[in-house]
Design a protein around this motif. Structure first.
Motif, PDB file in Angstrom:
ATOM      1  N   THR A   1      35.166   8.252  20.620  1.00 36.62           N
ATOM      2  CA  THR A   1      35.660   9.611  20.403  1.00 36.62           C
ATOM      3  C   THR A   1      34.859  10.668  21.153  1.00 36.62           C
ATOM      4  O   THR A   1      35.199  11.841  21.107  1.00 36.62           O
ATOM      5  CB  THR A   1      35.639   9.968  18.904  1.00 36.62           C
ATOM      6  OG1 THR A   1      34.294   9.866  18.426  1.00 36.62           O
ATOM      7  CG2 THR A   1      36.540   9.070  18.106  1.00 36.62           C
ATOM      8  N   SER A   2      33.818  10.288  21.844  1.00 31.31           N
ATOM      9  CA  SER A   2      32.958  11.235  22.539  1.00 31.31           C
ATOM     10  C   SER A   2      32.904  10.914  24.026  1.00 31.31           C
ATOM     11  O   SER A   2      32.498   9.823  24.422  1.00 31.31           O
ATOM     12  CB  SER A   2      31.546  11.161  21.955  1.00 31.31           C
ATOM     13  OG  SER A   2      30.607  11.751  22.831  1.00 31.31           O
ATOM     14  N   TYR A   3      33.311  11.865  24.844  1.00 31.76           N
ATOM     15  CA  TYR A   3      33.249  11.638  26.288  1.00 31.76           C
ATOM     16  C   TYR A   3      31.810  11.423  26.749  1.00 31.76           C
ATOM     17  O   TYR A   3      31.529  10.606  27.617  1.00 31.76           O
ATOM     18  CB  TYR A   3      33.890  12.805  27.047  1.00 31.76           C
ATOM     19  CG  TYR A   3      33.133  14.100  26.926  1.00 31.76           C
ATOM     20  CD1 TYR A   3      32.149  14.439  27.844  1.00 31.76           C
ATOM     21  CD2 TYR A   3      33.373  14.979  25.869  1.00 31.76           C
ATOM     22  CE1 TYR A   3      31.433  15.611  27.719  1.00 31.76           C
ATOM     23  CE2 TYR A   3      32.659  16.152  25.750  1.00 31.76           C
ATOM     24  CZ  TYR A   3      31.694  16.465  26.672  1.00 31.76           C
ATOM     25  OH  TYR A   3      30.985  17.627  26.536  1.00 31.76           O
ATOM     26  N   LEU A   4      30.850  12.132  26.152  1.00 33.41           N
ATOM     27  CA  LEU A   4      29.456  12.011  26.553  1.00 33.41           C
ATOM     28  C   LEU A   4      28.881  10.654  26.148  1.00 33.41           C
ATOM     29  O   LEU A   4      28.237   9.982  26.938  1.00 33.41           O
ATOM     30  CB  LEU A   4      28.624  13.149  25.963  1.00 33.41           C
ATOM     31  CG  LEU A   4      27.153  13.178  26.357  1.00 33.41           C
ATOM     32  CD1 LEU A   4      26.992  13.233  27.874  1.00 33.41           C
ATOM     33  CD2 LEU A   4      26.465  14.369  25.725  1.00 33.41           C
ATOM     34  N   ARG A   5      29.129  10.233  24.898  1.00 30.01           N
ATOM     35  CA  ARG A   5      28.630   8.914  24.456  1.00 30.01           C
ATOM     36  C   ARG A   5      29.298   7.793  25.244  1.00 30.01           C
ATOM     37  O   ARG A   5      28.663   6.791  25.557  1.00 30.01           O
ATOM     38  CB  ARG A   5      28.867   8.735  22.957  1.00 30.01           C
ATOM     39  CG  ARG A   5      27.979   9.597  22.086  1.00 30.01           C
ATOM     40  CD  ARG A   5      26.485   9.290  22.215  1.00 30.01           C
ATOM     41  NE  ARG A   5      26.204   7.930  21.799  1.00 30.01           N
ATOM     42  CZ  ARG A   5      25.293   7.145  22.376  1.00 30.01           C
ATOM     43  NH1 ARG A   5      24.570   7.579  23.375  1.00 30.01           N
ATOM     44  NH2 ARG A   5      25.099   5.933  21.952  1.00 30.01           N
ATOM     45  N   ALA A   6      30.579   7.960  25.607  1.00 30.87           N
ATOM     46  CA  ALA A   6      31.261   6.945  26.417  1.00 30.87           C
ATOM     47  C   ALA A   6      30.606   6.835  27.792  1.00 30.87           C
ATOM     48  O   ALA A   6      30.380   5.731  28.301  1.00 30.87           O
ATOM     49  CB  ALA A   6      32.739   7.287  26.554  1.00 30.87           C
ATOM     50  N   VAL A  16      26.913   3.881  31.545  1.00 30.24           N
ATOM     51  CA  VAL A  16      25.695   3.809  32.355  1.00 30.24           C
ATOM     52  C   VAL A  16      24.773   2.716  31.828  1.00 30.24           C
ATOM     53  O   VAL A  16      24.226   1.915  32.587  1.00 30.24           O
ATOM     54  CB  VAL A  16      24.976   5.177  32.397  1.00 30.24           C
ATOM     55  CG1 VAL A  16      23.596   5.051  33.033  1.00 30.24           C
ATOM     56  CG2 VAL A  16      25.822   6.197  33.148  1.00 30.24           C
ATOM     57  N   ALA A  17      24.600   2.662  30.507  1.00 37.78           N
ATOM     58  CA  ALA A  17      23.737   1.643  29.901  1.00 37.78           C
ATOM     59  C   ALA A  17      24.251   0.246  30.217  1.00 37.78           C
ATOM     60  O   ALA A  17      23.466  -0.658  30.560  1.00 37.78           O
ATOM     61  CB  ALA A  17      23.652   1.851  28.395  1.00 37.78           C
ATOM     62  N   THR A  18      25.550   0.050  30.108  1.00 34.34           N
ATOM     63  CA  THR A  18      26.139  -1.259  30.397  1.00 34.34           C
ATOM     64  C   THR A  18      25.949  -1.623  31.869  1.00 34.34           C
ATOM     65  O   THR A  18      25.579  -2.753  32.191  1.00 34.34           O
ATOM     66  CB  THR A  18      27.647  -1.251  30.037  1.00 34.34           C
ATOM     67  OG1 THR A  18      27.771  -0.909  28.660  1.00 34.34           O
ATOM     68  CG2 THR A  18      28.286  -2.592  30.283  1.00 34.34           C
ATOM     69  N   THR A  19      26.168  -0.666  32.756  1.00 29.65           N
ATOM     70  CA  THR A  19      26.004  -0.895  34.191  1.00 29.65           C
ATOM     71  C   THR A  19      24.574  -1.292  34.527  1.00 29.65           C
ATOM     72  O   THR A  19      24.335  -2.172  35.363  1.00 29.65           O
ATOM     73  CB  THR A  19      26.398   0.365  34.986  1.00 29.65           C
ATOM     74  OG1 THR A  19      27.754   0.696  34.691  1.00 29.65           O
ATOM     75  CG2 THR A  19      26.231   0.157  36.471  1.00 29.65           C
ATOM     76  N   LEU A  20      23.617  -0.666  33.858  1.00 38.20           N
ATOM     77  CA  LEU A  20      22.197  -0.950  34.123  1.00 38.20           C
ATOM     78  C   LEU A  20      21.631  -2.042  33.230  1.00 38.20           C
ATOM     79  O   LEU A  20      20.432  -2.308  33.263  1.00 38.20           O
ATOM     80  CB  LEU A  20      21.384   0.337  33.950  1.00 38.20           C
ATOM     81  CG  LEU A  20      21.743   1.477  34.904  1.00 38.20           C
ATOM     82  CD1 LEU A  20      20.947   2.730  34.562  1.00 38.20           C
ATOM     83  CD2 LEU A  20      21.525   1.072  36.350  1.00 38.20           C
TER      84      LEU A  20
END
Length: 84
Positions: free
Chosen positions: A50-55, A60-64
């Protein structure tokens, strides 16, 4: 001719300022506790769905390959936080 702006001296106590804010919130129809629960960037602590920022942070976390990430709007802010 100079414009004289009134400057409160000494400044009002914090309790008076917060009391005034609470009154203003009430007049606007907002709950008094909103100051304690409000996130001033807009959408935290919502979930990534529900949050564009948390998404974005999750992407980014998943990518890294990291457990979580946090967005910093500037390099100066990121450096200051990283130092602590």
């Amino acid at each position: 001719k100079h414009l004289q702006m009134p400057v409160p001296y000494p400044p009002p106590p914090l309790s008076a300022v917060l009391g005034s804010l609470t009154t203003d919130l009430s007049e606007l129809g907002l709950p008094a506790g909103i100051l304690e629960s409000q996130d001033y960037y807009g959408d935290f602590p919502k979930t990534p769905s529900t949050s564009y920022l948390r998404a974005f942070e999750l992407e980014v976390a998943t990518t890294l390959n990291k457990p979580d990430a946090v967005f910093m709007p500037s390099g100066v802010m990121a450096q200051s936080i990283a130092e602590h």
